[in-house]
Design a protein around this motif. Structure first.
Motif: not given
Length: 466
Positions: A253-260, A51-55, A264-268, A281-288
């Motif tokens: 479903d790229e909730v976990m593997c998507g958004m970079g 989730v916390a893609c930016l730390g 790649t931004l999209h795994a597909w 999801g998850k990395g979309l908002g970085g957990g904030y």
């Protein structure tokens, strides 16, 4: 023995195991580290749950959230619209070069999957010649799509699903996952494996009746239940062709593997296909903030628009302005700091280091992944790929040791890798901001956890008898 804290003694919060004794209480976080109540510092090698893609503690995202709160925290999504939600949707659509032309903003990955299913059904109901009989979905063995009832219907993580089977719809069947370590036959090429799986999917369409299938649903790269199972080249092109042949949709479903997360931004983008509907999801908002989204292919959007039907869906916190502001700024930081190329570079380094450090161990069966999304599968017998009995709780032991004093590294432990019940693995999916030096520290700590945990297991149980 450490004294029981007041929080542990009298917590009113309901946890999965009803109580949450013996786990660290987190009181602070910065970068890739978490501070505990007892004064320790834990290296978060998992970004929480990818989730916390930016730390932790990114000042740009924090400022965007404060600014949004000062202007508008909430308004009803059915009564009003906000510019920040429009901006986030525009941003997401633009990242697909317009392939996906609409984005629906919601609150969690499970919710996004539910929306995707409803959208697929809506599409077929609103064709010039409606196809209301398309009520069936095909998913994959070993999948995990979320904890709500519709998502559980698709999923195959038995420990999470079995207690609720009597509540679930019976409109989903499943085919084999694309997982080379356990699925490919000896001597089988990637192309042959992909075609065999595509034929299995085609056979399932025909068994059900192609006119009854709404969509095939898959994680582009396997998530927590399958342990980062990476598709072989040509797999998704082959299964997409099957879907198109039978007039069904492809939901990714790229909730976990998507958004970079996978480079790649999209795994597909790495698979040569375009989904009809995509969940992120998850990395979309970085957990904030809690936030997710569903992206819809332009072809579906044009079809729905052409026939003038509404999408009968609405929830209180859709397009939440504070969530939209946090997610938009998170994605802008990812873009401005060129973190996705960094994920590819440092992720390849992480993969090499994990393989070098762990594959020689007699109980490490496989190390697999892509980008900053890696899994390590543990086995009792490396030659036979025999999993440990679930009663040993190997993945749980690894996680607990990682969190303990002297190790201080968070591993995302999971089980059921082999058949939904047995099989142990853990994920390593650090924030996108990690350096190679951070990777070296992660691998050092992880290797120590594996070495000491498996030595403990070996002293307590006779592995040759497993």
């Amino acid at each position: 023995m450490a004294p029981v804290t007041e929080l542990e003694r009298s917590s009113s919060l309901l946890y999965k195991d009803f109580e949450q004794h013996g786990v660290p209480a987190i009181v602070s976080a910065s970068g890739i580290y978490l501070g505990t109540q007892d004064g320790r510092t834990i290296l978060d090698a998992t970004s929480g749950a990818a989730v916390a893609c930016l730390g932790y503690g990114n000042p740009d995202v924090q400022k965007a959230m404060v600014d949004q709160m000062m202007h508008l925290c909430y308004c009803h999504p059915g009564f009003y619209k906000t510019q920040v939600a429009e901006d986030l949707a525009d941003f997401l659509v633009a990242t697909t070069n317009g392939v996906m032309s609409k984005a629906l903003l919601c609150g969690s990955g499970s919710e996004a999957v539910e929306v995707a299913l409803k959208l697929a059904k809506t599409y077929f109901e609103h064709l010039p010649e409606p196809q209301p009989e398309r009520t069936r979905f095909i998913a994959r063995a070993g999948a995990w799509h979320g904890a709500t009832l519709g998502a559980l219907t698709l999923g195959d993580f038995r420990g999470r699903k079995d207690p609720f089977v009597s509540l679930l719809s019976q409109n989903c069947s499943r085919v084999s996952a694309c997982s080379s370590y356990r699925g490919a036959r000896a001597g089988e090429s990637d192309s042959e494996y992909a075609q065999r799986l595509a034929q299995e999917l085609d056979d399932e369409f025909r068994r059900i009746g192609p006119h009854r299938v709404c969509a095939f649903v898959a994680e582009t790269v396997g998530g927590s239940a399958s342990g980062c199972a990476v598709p072989v080249p040509g797999y998704f092109a082959a299964v997409k062709a099957v879907c198109e042949r039978h007039g069904a949709l492809l939901i990714l479903d790229e909730v976990m593997c998507g958004m970079g997360r996978t480079g790649t931004l999209h795994a597909w983008e790495q698979e040569g296909v375009e989904p009809d509907i995509q969940a992120v999801g998850k990395g979309l908002g970085g957990g904030y903030v809690p936030v997710s989204a569903v992206l819809v292919h332009d072809g579906l959007v044009r079809s729905l628009r052409r026939h003038g039907h509404a999408f009968a869906h609405g929830q209180t916190y859709m397009a939440h302005p504070l969530a939209a502001a946090a997610a938009l700024r998170t994605q802008q930081v990812v873009q401005q700091q060129r973190l996705v190329p960094h994920v590819r570079d440092v992720g390849a380094y992480l993969g090499r280091r994990l393989r070098d450090a762990l594959l020689p161990h007699p109980n490490v069966g496989d190390v697999r992944g892509r980008g900053l999304f890696w899994a390590v599968e543990l086995v009792a017998d490396k030659q036979k790929k025999t999993p440990f009995p679930s009663k040993l709780g190997v993945s749980g032991r690894l996680h607990a040791r990682g969190m303990s004093k002297g190790y201080e590294v968070a591993l995302f432990a999971a089980n059921g890798t082999c058949d939904g019940y047995v099989g142990d693995h853990f994920l390593i999916c650090p924030p996108y901001v990690v350096s190679r030096k951070d990777v070296d520290e992660i691998v050092y700590r992880v290797a120590l956890v594996v070495q000491d945990t498996m030595a403990e297991v070996a002293t307590q149980y006779s592995l040759k008898d497993i």
